[in-house]
Design an enzyme around this catalytic site. Structure first.
Site, PDB file in Angstrom:
ATOM      1  N   SER A 147      11.271  40.451  72.548  1.00 52.30           N
ATOM      2  CA  SER A 147      12.558  39.746  72.415  1.00 52.30           C
ATOM      3  C   SER A 147      12.313  38.259  72.644  1.00 52.30           C
ATOM      4  O   SER A 147      11.365  37.899  73.365  1.00 52.30           O
ATOM      5  CB  SER A 147      13.539  40.260  73.468  1.00 52.30           C
ATOM      6  OG  SER A 147      14.667  39.418  73.558  1.00 52.30           O
ATOM      7  N   TYR A 160      15.146  41.978  82.351  1.00 52.45           N
ATOM      8  CA  TYR A 160      14.861  42.356  80.953  1.00 52.45           C
ATOM      9  C   TYR A 160      13.911  41.321  80.332  1.00 52.45           C
ATOM     10  O   TYR A 160      12.923  41.681  79.675  1.00 52.45           O
ATOM     11  CB  TYR A 160      16.181  42.444  80.190  1.00 52.45           C
ATOM     12  CG  TYR A 160      16.058  42.627  78.702  1.00 52.45           C
ATOM     13  CD1 TYR A 160      15.789  43.868  78.143  1.00 52.45           C
ATOM     14  CD2 TYR A 160      16.231  41.547  77.827  1.00 52.45           C
ATOM     15  CE1 TYR A 160      15.681  44.038  76.770  1.00 52.45           C
ATOM     16  CE2 TYR A 160      16.140  41.706  76.451  1.00 52.45           C
ATOM     17  CZ  TYR A 160      15.862  42.942  75.933  1.00 52.45           C
ATOM     18  OH  TYR A 160      15.761  43.105  74.568  1.00 52.45           O
ATOM     19  N   LYS A 164      10.160  41.779  78.773  1.00 50.30           N
ATOM     20  CA  LYS A 164       9.824  41.443  77.392  1.00 50.30           C
ATOM     21  C   LYS A 164       8.674  40.424  77.325  1.00 50.30           C
ATOM     22  O   LYS A 164       7.880  40.422  76.391  1.00 50.30           O
ATOM     23  CB  LYS A 164      11.072  40.938  76.653  1.00 50.30           C
ATOM     24  CG  LYS A 164      12.123  42.038  76.436  1.00 50.30           C
ATOM     25  CD  LYS A 164      11.562  43.148  75.551  1.00 50.30           C
ATOM     26  CE  LYS A 164      12.568  44.217  75.222  1.00 50.30           C
ATOM     27  NZ  LYS A 164      12.073  45.209  74.271  1.00 50.30           N
TER      28      LYS A 164
HETATM   29  N1  LIG Z   1      19.818  43.874  69.481  1.00 51.63           N
HETATM   30  C1  LIG Z   1      19.314  42.732  69.905  1.00 51.63           C
HETATM   31  O1  LIG Z   1      19.979  41.682  69.923  1.00 51.63           O
HETATM   32  C2  LIG Z   1      17.887  42.679  70.364  1.00 51.63           C
HETATM   33  C3  LIG Z   1      17.312  41.418  70.560  1.00 51.63           C
HETATM   34  C4  LIG Z   1      15.996  41.344  70.975  1.00 51.63           C
HETATM   35  C5  LIG Z   1      15.247  42.486  71.170  1.00 51.63           C
HETATM   36  N2  LIG Z   1      15.838  43.697  70.978  1.00 51.63           N
HETATM   37  C6  LIG Z   1      15.009  44.874  71.202  1.00 51.63           C
HETATM   38  O2  LIG Z   1      15.050  45.712  70.062  1.00 51.63           O
HETATM   39  C7  LIG Z   1      14.768  47.044  70.446  1.00 51.63           C
HETATM   40  C8  LIG Z   1      15.766  47.995  69.817  1.00 51.63           C
HETATM   41  O3  LIG Z   1      17.049  47.646  70.248  1.00 51.63           O
HETATM   42  P1  LIG Z   1      18.360  47.833  69.355  1.00 51.63           P
HETATM   43  O4  LIG Z   1      19.123  46.578  69.499  1.00 51.63           O
HETATM   44  O5  LIG Z   1      18.005  48.318  68.009  1.00 51.63           O
HETATM   45  O6  LIG Z   1      19.107  48.966  70.213  1.00 51.63           O
HETATM   46  P2  LIG Z   1      20.100  50.172  69.783  1.00 51.63           P
HETATM   47  O7  LIG Z   1      20.763  49.908  68.482  1.00 51.63           O
HETATM   48  O8  LIG Z   1      20.931  50.403  70.980  1.00 51.63           O
HETATM   49  O9  LIG Z   1      19.087  51.388  69.580  1.00 51.63           O
HETATM   50  C9  LIG Z   1      18.305  51.824  70.644  1.00 51.63           C
HETATM   51  C10 LIG Z   1      17.481  53.003  70.196  1.00 51.63           C
HETATM   52  O10 LIG Z   1      16.626  53.407  71.270  1.00 51.63           O
HETATM   53  C11 LIG Z   1      16.928  54.757  71.644  1.00 51.63           C
HETATM   54  N3  LIG Z   1      16.740  54.864  73.090  1.00 51.63           N
HETATM   55  C12 LIG Z   1      17.455  54.293  74.072  1.00 51.63           C
HETATM   56  N4  LIG Z   1      16.968  54.638  75.277  1.00 51.63           N
HETATM   57  C13 LIG Z   1      15.905  55.460  75.032  1.00 51.63           C
HETATM   58  C14 LIG Z   1      14.988  56.172  75.862  1.00 51.63           C
HETATM   59  N5  LIG Z   1      15.067  56.124  77.204  1.00 51.63           N
HETATM   60  N6  LIG Z   1      14.043  56.928  75.269  1.00 51.63           N
HETATM   61  C15 LIG Z   1      13.956  57.005  73.923  1.00 51.63           C
HETATM   62  N7  LIG Z   1      14.800  56.371  73.083  1.00 51.63           N
HETATM   63  C16 LIG Z   1      15.752  55.602  73.646  1.00 51.63           C
HETATM   64  C17 LIG Z   1      18.360  54.990  71.168  1.00 51.63           C
HETATM   65  O11 LIG Z   1      18.660  56.355  70.889  1.00 51.63           O
HETATM   66  P3  LIG Z   1      19.169  57.428  71.994  1.00 51.63           P
HETATM   67  O12 LIG Z   1      20.343  56.832  72.661  1.00 51.63           O
HETATM   68  O13 LIG Z   1      19.452  58.654  71.174  1.00 51.63           O
HETATM   69  O14 LIG Z   1      17.997  57.656  72.915  1.00 51.63           O
HETATM   70  C18 LIG Z   1      18.341  54.212  69.853  1.00 51.63           C
HETATM   71  O15 LIG Z   1      17.686  54.938  68.849  1.00 51.63           O
HETATM   72  C19 LIG Z   1      14.724  47.042  71.978  1.00 51.63           C
HETATM   73  O16 LIG Z   1      13.392  46.958  72.401  1.00 51.63           O
HETATM   74  C20 LIG Z   1      15.443  45.764  72.344  1.00 51.63           C
HETATM   75  O17 LIG Z   1      15.040  45.262  73.585  1.00 51.63           O
HETATM   76  C21 LIG Z   1      17.131  43.827  70.579  1.00 51.63           C
END
Ligand SMILES: NC(=O)c1ccc[n+]([C@@H]2O[C@H](COP(=O)([O-])OP(=O)(O)OC[C@H]3O[C@@H](n4cnc5c(N)ncnc54)[C@H](OP(=O)(O)O)[C@@H]3O)[C@@H](O)[C@H]2O)c1
Length: 254
Positions: A147, A160, A164
Site C-alpha cells: 500500500s 497497518y 505494509k
Molecule cells: N482498497 C484500498 O484502498 C487499498 C489501498 C491500498 C492497499 N490495499 C490492499 O489491497 C489488498 C486487498 O484489499 P481490497 O481493498 O481489495 O479489500 P476487499 O475488497 O475488502 O477484499 C478483501 C479480500 O480478502 C479476503 N480476506 C479478508 N480477510 C481474510 C483472511 N483473514 N483470510 C483470507 N482472506 C481474507 C476477503 O474475503 P473474505 O471476507 O471472504 O475472507 C476478500 O476476498 C489488501 O492487502 C489491502 O491492504 C487496498
C-alpha cells in the site's frame, strides 16, 4: 501479447473473492493463467470461480478457501493447488486486515499483533510454502499487495502502514534470497481504491472530496486499475524486475 501472456501458468491469489484480488484473478485468467480463488468464505470463492469459468472455459478457475491467519489452511491452499493443478507459478499475497482505526497510543497489543500476523507473517508463511517448488523449477513470480501506506505515515492507520512497509522490505529481502533461483518477488502499492476494505475512506463525501482534491488524477482508483500491474509483474515482461514496488495511486504520493 506473448510478452504479457500467462498461458500455461497457475496463479494463486489470496483475498480474491472481491475487490483488488478478484480483479487480479479475472485479469490473470484473461491473460491465460489457471487461477485459484481464495478467501475465508467458500461460497464467495465458488461464485467468483464459476463466473471466471463461464467466461474463460471450465477449468480456468478453482476455489480453495483459506484463512490467512491459519498456517495449516495456507499449507492446504498450496498443497491442494499443487495436487489438482500440478504447480504454482505465480503467487499473489493480496489478503490483509486492518482491525484498528485511531492513533498508535490507543492500539491494543492484540490488535497490533493481528495486523502484523495477517499482513506480514502470513505472507512469509505462504511464500515459504510455495517457493520451494518455484526454486526447484528455477521459475516463479511472487507479488505482494502492499500500500502507499507503507511509504508514508498516517495519524489513524499507523500499524497497518507499518505492516505494509514491512511487506516492501519482505519483497526486497526475498528478492536477494530467491534471485539466484530465478524466482522474482515484487510489490504493488495502491492508493485509495473503491473496495469494501477502504469503504470508510471513500463513502463519506467530505473525506472523498478532500482526498480527490490532493490527487492529481482527481479521483480514487477502481480495483481493475491495479490488476494490470499484477499481470505485468507475473509475466515475461517483468523478467528482469525483482525486489521493487509499483505505486498506483493517481499521483497522490508525488
Ligand atoms: N482498497 C484500498 O484502498 C487499498 C489501498 C491500498 C492497499 N490495499 C490492499 O489491497 C489488498 C486487498 O484489499 P481490497 O481493498 O481489495 O479489500 P476487499 O475488497 O475488502 O477484499 C478483501 C479480500 O480478502 C479476503 N480476506 C479478508 N480477510 C481474510 C483472511 N483473514 N483470510 C483470507 N482472506 C481474507 C476477503 O474475503 P473474505 O471476507 O471472504 O475472507 C476478500 O476476498 C489488501 O492487502 C489491502 O491492504 C487496498
Amino acid at each position: 501479447m506473448s510478452l504479457f501472456s500467462l498461458a500455461g501458468k497457475v496463479a494463486v491469489i489470496t483475498g480474491s473473492s472481491r475487490g483488488i484480488g478478484k480483479a487480479i484473478a479475472e485479469r490473470m485468467a484473461e491473460a491465460g493463467a489457471k487461477v485459484v480463488i481464495s478467501s475465508r468464505k467458500r461460497e464467495a470463492c465458488d461464485a467468483v470461480a464459476a463466473a471466471i469459468n463461464s467466461v474463460r472455459g471450465e477449468g480456468s478457475a478453482l476455489a480453495i478457501p483459506a484463512n490467512i491467519s491459519s498456517k495449516d489452511e495456507l499449507k492446504h491452499l498450496v498443497d491442494e493447488t499443487t495436487r489438482r493443478l500440478g504447480r504454482i507459478d505465480v503467487l499473489v499475497c493480496n489478503a490483509a486486515s486492518n482491525p484498528y482505526y485511531g492513533p498508535m497510543a490507543g492500539i491494543s497489543d492484540e490488535q497490533f499483533r493481528k495486523i502484523l500476523d495477517n499482513n506480514v507473517i502470513a505472507n512469509h508463511w505462504l511464500i515459504n510454502c510455495t517457493a520451494p517448488q518455484m526454486i526447484e523449477r528455477k521459475d516463479g513470480a511472487i507479488v505482494i499487495v502492499s500500500s502507499i501506506g507503507g511509504l508514508r505515515g498516517s495519524p489513524v492507520i499507523g500499524a497497518y502502514c507499518i505492516s505494509k512497509a514491512a511487506d516492501l522490505q519482505l519483497a526486497r529481502n526475498l528478492a536477494i534470497e530467491y534471485g539466484p533461483h530465478n524466482v522474482r518477488i515484487n510489490c504493488i502499492a495502491p492508493g485509495l481504491i473503491r473496495t469494501d476494505f477502504a469503504r470508510a475512506l471513500w463513502e463519506d463525501p467530505e473525506m472523498l472530496a478532500k482526498r480527490t482534491e490532493t490527487t492529481p488524477l482527481r479521483r480514487i482508483g477502481e480495483p481493475d486499475e491495479i490488476a494490470g500491474a499484477a499481470v505485468f509483474l507475473a509475466s515475461p515482461a517483468a523478467s528482469f524486475m525483482t525486489g521493487q514496488s509499483i505505486v498506483i495511486d493517481g499521483g497522490v504520493t508525488i
